[in-house]
Design a protein around this motif. Structure first.
Motif, mmCIF file in Angstrom:
data_model
loop_
_atom_site.group_PDB
_atom_site.id
_atom_site.type_symbol
_atom_site.label_atom_id
_atom_site.label_comp_id
_atom_site.label_asym_id
_atom_site.label_seq_id
_atom_site.Cartn_x
_atom_site.Cartn_y
_atom_site.Cartn_z
ATOM 1 N N VAL A 169 -0.169 2.062 8.618
ATOM 2 C CA VAL A 169 -0.876 1.718 9.852
ATOM 3 C C VAL A 169 -0.125 0.603 10.569
ATOM 4 O O VAL A 169 0.025 0.609 11.792
ATOM 5 C CB VAL A 169 -2.327 1.277 9.550
ATOM 6 C CG1 VAL A 169 -3.050 0.860 10.835
ATOM 7 C CG2 VAL A 169 -3.101 2.403 8.854
ATOM 8 N N TYR A 170 0.373 -0.357 9.778
ATOM 9 C CA TYR A 170 1.153 -1.470 10.323
ATOM 10 C C TYR A 170 2.515 -1.500 9.615
ATOM 11 O O TYR A 170 2.767 -2.352 8.755
ATOM 12 C CB TYR A 170 0.415 -2.794 10.110
ATOM 13 C CG TYR A 170 -0.997 -2.792 10.667
ATOM 14 C CD1 TYR A 170 -1.224 -2.809 12.033
ATOM 15 C CD2 TYR A 170 -2.101 -2.771 9.809
ATOM 16 C CE1 TYR A 170 -2.517 -2.800 12.547
ATOM 17 C CE2 TYR A 170 -3.385 -2.765 10.309
ATOM 18 C CZ TYR A 170 -3.588 -2.782 11.676
ATOM 19 O OH TYR A 170 -4.867 -2.773 12.176
ATOM 20 N N PRO A 171 3.391 -0.550 9.942
ATOM 21 C CA PRO A 171 4.673 -0.426 9.226
ATOM 22 C C PRO A 171 5.484 -1.722 9.273
ATOM 23 O O PRO A 171 5.644 -2.330 10.334
ATOM 24 C CB PRO A 171 5.397 0.687 9.998
ATOM 25 C CG PRO A 171 4.313 1.443 10.705
ATOM 26 C CD PRO A 171 3.269 0.430 11.037
ATOM 27 N N GLY A 172 5.945 -2.128 8.103
ATOM 28 C CA GLY A 172 6.778 -3.322 8.030
ATOM 29 C C GLY A 172 5.986 -4.610 7.979
ATOM 30 O O GLY A 172 6.214 -5.462 7.130
ATOM 31 N N ALA A 173 5.043 -4.773 8.893
ATOM 32 C CA ALA A 173 4.251 -6.001 8.944
ATOM 33 C C ALA A 173 3.311 -6.102 7.745
ATOM 34 O O ALA A 173 3.097 -7.180 7.186
ATOM 35 C CB ALA A 173 3.456 -6.066 10.247
ATOM 36 N N VAL A 174 2.728 -4.970 7.352
ATOM 37 C CA VAL A 174 1.817 -4.922 6.207
ATOM 38 C C VAL A 174 2.216 -3.797 5.256
ATOM 39 O O VAL A 174 2.363 -4.003 4.054
ATOM 40 C CB VAL A 174 0.344 -4.726 6.654
ATOM 41 C CG1 VAL A 174 -0.571 -4.589 5.438
ATOM 42 C CG2 VAL A 174 -0.115 -5.873 7.546
ATOM 43 N N ASP A 175 2.400 -2.603 5.814
ATOM 44 C CA ASP A 175 2.597 -1.404 5.001
ATOM 45 C C ASP A 175 4.081 -1.102 4.786
ATOM 46 O O ASP A 175 4.905 -1.258 5.696
ATOM 47 C CB ASP A 175 1.953 -0.194 5.690
ATOM 48 C CG ASP A 175 0.486 -0.442 6.027
ATOM 49 O OD1 ASP A 175 -0.205 -1.047 5.196
ATOM 50 O OD2 ASP A 175 0.054 -0.017 7.121
ATOM 51 N N GLU A 176 4.368 -0.632 3.583
ATOM 52 C CA GLU A 176 5.734 -0.245 3.257
ATOM 53 C C GLU A 176 5.700 1.027 2.414
ATOM 54 O O GLU A 176 4.898 1.139 1.483
ATOM 55 C CB GLU A 176 6.428 -1.361 2.484
ATOM 56 C CG GLU A 176 7.875 -1.056 2.132
ATOM 57 C CD GLU A 176 8.578 -2.230 1.457
ATOM 58 O OE1 GLU A 176 9.543 -1.991 0.729
ATOM 59 O OE2 GLU A 176 8.130 -3.375 1.673
ATOM 60 N N ILE A 177 6.554 1.981 2.732
ATOM 61 C CA ILE A 177 6.643 3.228 1.966
ATOM 62 C C ILE A 177 7.675 3.080 0.853
ATOM 63 O O ILE A 177 8.779 2.585 1.085
ATOM 64 C CB ILE A 177 7.016 4.412 2.875
ATOM 65 C CG1 ILE A 177 5.847 4.765 3.810
ATOM 66 C CG2 ILE A 177 7.393 5.635 2.039
ATOM 67 C CD1 ILE A 177 6.154 5.886 4.774
ATOM 68 N N ILE A 178 7.280 3.477 -0.349
ATOM 69 C CA ILE A 178 8.210 3.579 -1.474
ATOM 70 C C ILE A 178 8.352 5.059 -1.787
ATOM 71 O O ILE A 178 7.421 5.686 -2.310
ATOM 72 C CB ILE A 178 7.691 2.817 -2.707
ATOM 73 C CG1 ILE A 178 7.489 1.340 -2.374
ATOM 74 C CG2 ILE A 178 8.651 2.987 -3.882
ATOM 75 C CD1 ILE A 178 6.828 0.550 -3.487
ATOM 76 N N ASN A 179 9.489 5.632 -1.463
ATOM 77 C CA ASN A 179 9.709 7.062 -1.656
ATOM 78 C C ASN A 179 10.419 7.303 -2.984
ATOM 79 O O ASN A 179 11.642 7.157 -3.091
ATOM 80 C CB ASN A 179 10.522 7.644 -0.501
ATOM 81 C CG ASN A 179 10.697 9.149 -0.634
ATOM 82 O OD1 ASN A 179 10.003 9.797 -1.421
ATOM 83 N ND2 ASN A 179 11.628 9.706 0.124
ATOM 84 N N LEU A 180 9.646 7.665 -4.013
ATOM 85 C CA LEU A 180 10.245 7.917 -5.321
ATOM 86 C C LEU A 180 11.054 9.211 -5.317
ATOM 87 O O LEU A 180 11.807 9.474 -6.262
ATOM 88 C CB LEU A 180 9.161 7.955 -6.392
ATOM 89 C CG LEU A 180 8.379 6.642 -6.578
ATOM 90 C CD1 LEU A 180 7.432 6.749 -7.769
ATOM 91 C CD2 LEU A 180 9.313 5.454 -6.747
ATOM 92 N N GLY A 181 10.931 10.005 -4.252
ATOM 93 C CA GLY A 181 11.766 11.184 -4.106
ATOM 94 C C GLY A 181 13.243 10.835 -3.939
ATOM 95 O O GLY A 181 14.123 11.680 -4.137
ATOM 96 N N ASP A 182 13.514 9.570 -3.584
ATOM 97 C CA ASP A 182 14.911 9.127 -3.467
ATOM 98 C C ASP A 182 15.597 9.062 -4.831
ATOM 99 O O ASP A 182 16.814 8.916 -4.895
ATOM 100 C CB ASP A 182 14.968 7.739 -2.817
ATOM 101 C CG ASP A 182 14.582 7.758 -1.348
ATOM 102 O OD1 ASP A 182 14.647 8.844 -0.737
ATOM 103 O OD2 ASP A 182 14.192 6.703 -0.823
#
Length: 365
Positions: free
Chosen positions: A97-110
């Motif tokens: 909802v607030y990318p970078g400022a609060v929320d961060e995606i961790i893509n374990l598919g990497d």
């Protein structure tokens, strides 16, 4: 000493999969990490290790369990809702909802070997379809069970003294809310249990605390209990009182438990209907008890006794059948996970987890 809680943010219900994942943390959260990736990529293990790491350091931990596998985690909340790690994959897809400022995606598919997964494309597609089919059948059965539940409630609703029910709802609601104050936080919605491959599971003994003042109610379906919870919920919304609202894991439109953290009070339905909360309440000392079955006119109910019993039996049978389908889905899911487990670089994932743990330690200092 750090505290630990266990809850469910979603569930397999009469309306299909039902999500309260957006209530896992409130607006006070400082960082929310959303984990992406397929089955078996290590999301639950990542979450578990992170929670254990901070619990050992004296940080409060709230575990959020998966309704499709009650031994698997879908999230963990650290501290006073300061940090959250959350599974953001289907069926409870979550995006920033607030990318970078609060929320961060961790893509374990990497961290997977794509060539290994492509080599098992046919098996992965087939198992995914089998899992989906099992859940569709489980939800059909739960939907049918919902019809039997409505019929079961109708017999008691038609035989109750509505005026007596309303008087007691008003009196108990006033007593429960006495001394509450307004808050800027909105109510939080969760489940105290779930319909899982292990059957009907609840974590009530890890939700209620020993110093909670417990207002306990019981009664048959349709006797008026759920109207009490809706009445209280409406009041806490109108008066902006912060509460934790725990919904019935079979019918999320009904409420089984309301906790008011500021007053350390809890209103709970201990009826032994679907989930056996009463057997697990710490201490079992109630400030107040009320049995709504006392407002039932048995002379109006008795002529329907066989129909009541039949509806009850259909509910029990429907729940058991749904659990069997969910068990089948888990069997296929476990098989599906094996293809991903062998394709993952878990050592690299652990390095990432340790790096994030260090960042969070500095944030919580």
């Amino acid at each position: 000493m750090s505290k630990i809680r266990h809850v469910f943010p979603g569930g397999n219900t009469r309306y299909g999969f039902y999500s309260f994942y957006k209530y896992m943390v409130g607006p006070q959260v400082q960082r929310k990490y959303i984990l992406k990736g397929g089955p078996g990529v290590g999301k639950s293990v990542f979450i578990k290790k992170m929670g254990e790491h901070f619990y050992a350091k004296g940080v409060d931990v709230e575990w959020h369990w998966c309704s499709s596998d009650s031994h698997s985690l879908d999230g963990v909340v650290l501290g006073q809702q300061q940090i959250c790690f959350q599974d953001g994959t289907s069926p409870h897809t979550v995006d920033p909802v607030y990318p970078g400022a609060v929320d961060e995606i961790i893509n374990l598919g990497d961290f997977w070997d794509r060539d290994q997964l492509i080599a098992h494309r046919t098996e992965i597609l087939d198992l995914t379809r089998f899992i989906s089919s099992c859940f569709q059948k489980a939800y059909m059965r739960l939907k049918e069970t919902g019809c039997a539940y409505e019929e079961w409630k109708s017999y008691y609703r038609e035989a109750r003294d509505d005026k007596a029910v309303q008087r007691n709802i008003a009196a108990l609601g006033e007593d429960f809310l006495q001394g509450t104050v307004s808050s800027s936080y909105l109510p939080r919605h969760l489940f105290p249990g779930a319909i899982t491959p292990d059957g009907l599971v609840n974590k009530i003994d890890y939700i209620l605390e020993k110093d909670h003042e417990i207002f306990a109610v019981r009664g048959s379906p349709g006797s008026g209990i759920k109207e009490l919870f809706q009445y209280v919920y409406n009041l806490i919304e109108v008066h902006s009182v912060y509460g934790e609202v725990f919904h019935n894991p079979f019918d999320p439109h009904e409420i089984d438990l309301i906790i008011l953290p500021d007053s350390k009070s809890a209103l709970i339905d201990v009826s032994p209907i679907l989930f056996q909360y009463g057997d697990q309440i710490p201490g079992k000392k109630y400030r107040r008890q009320l049995d709504f079955d006392q407002f039932i006119d048995n002379s109006l109910l008795d002529p329907w006794s066989k129909s009541v019993a039949a509806a009850h039996e259909r509910v029990d049978t429907g729940l058991k059948d749904a659990v069997l389908f969910i068990q089948m889905a888990k069997t296929y899911h476990d098989e599906l996970e094996q293809y991903y487990l062998t394709a993952m670089d878990f050592a690299a994932i652990e390095q990432l987890r340790q790096k994030l743990a260090g960042e969070i330690e500095r944030l919580l200092d």
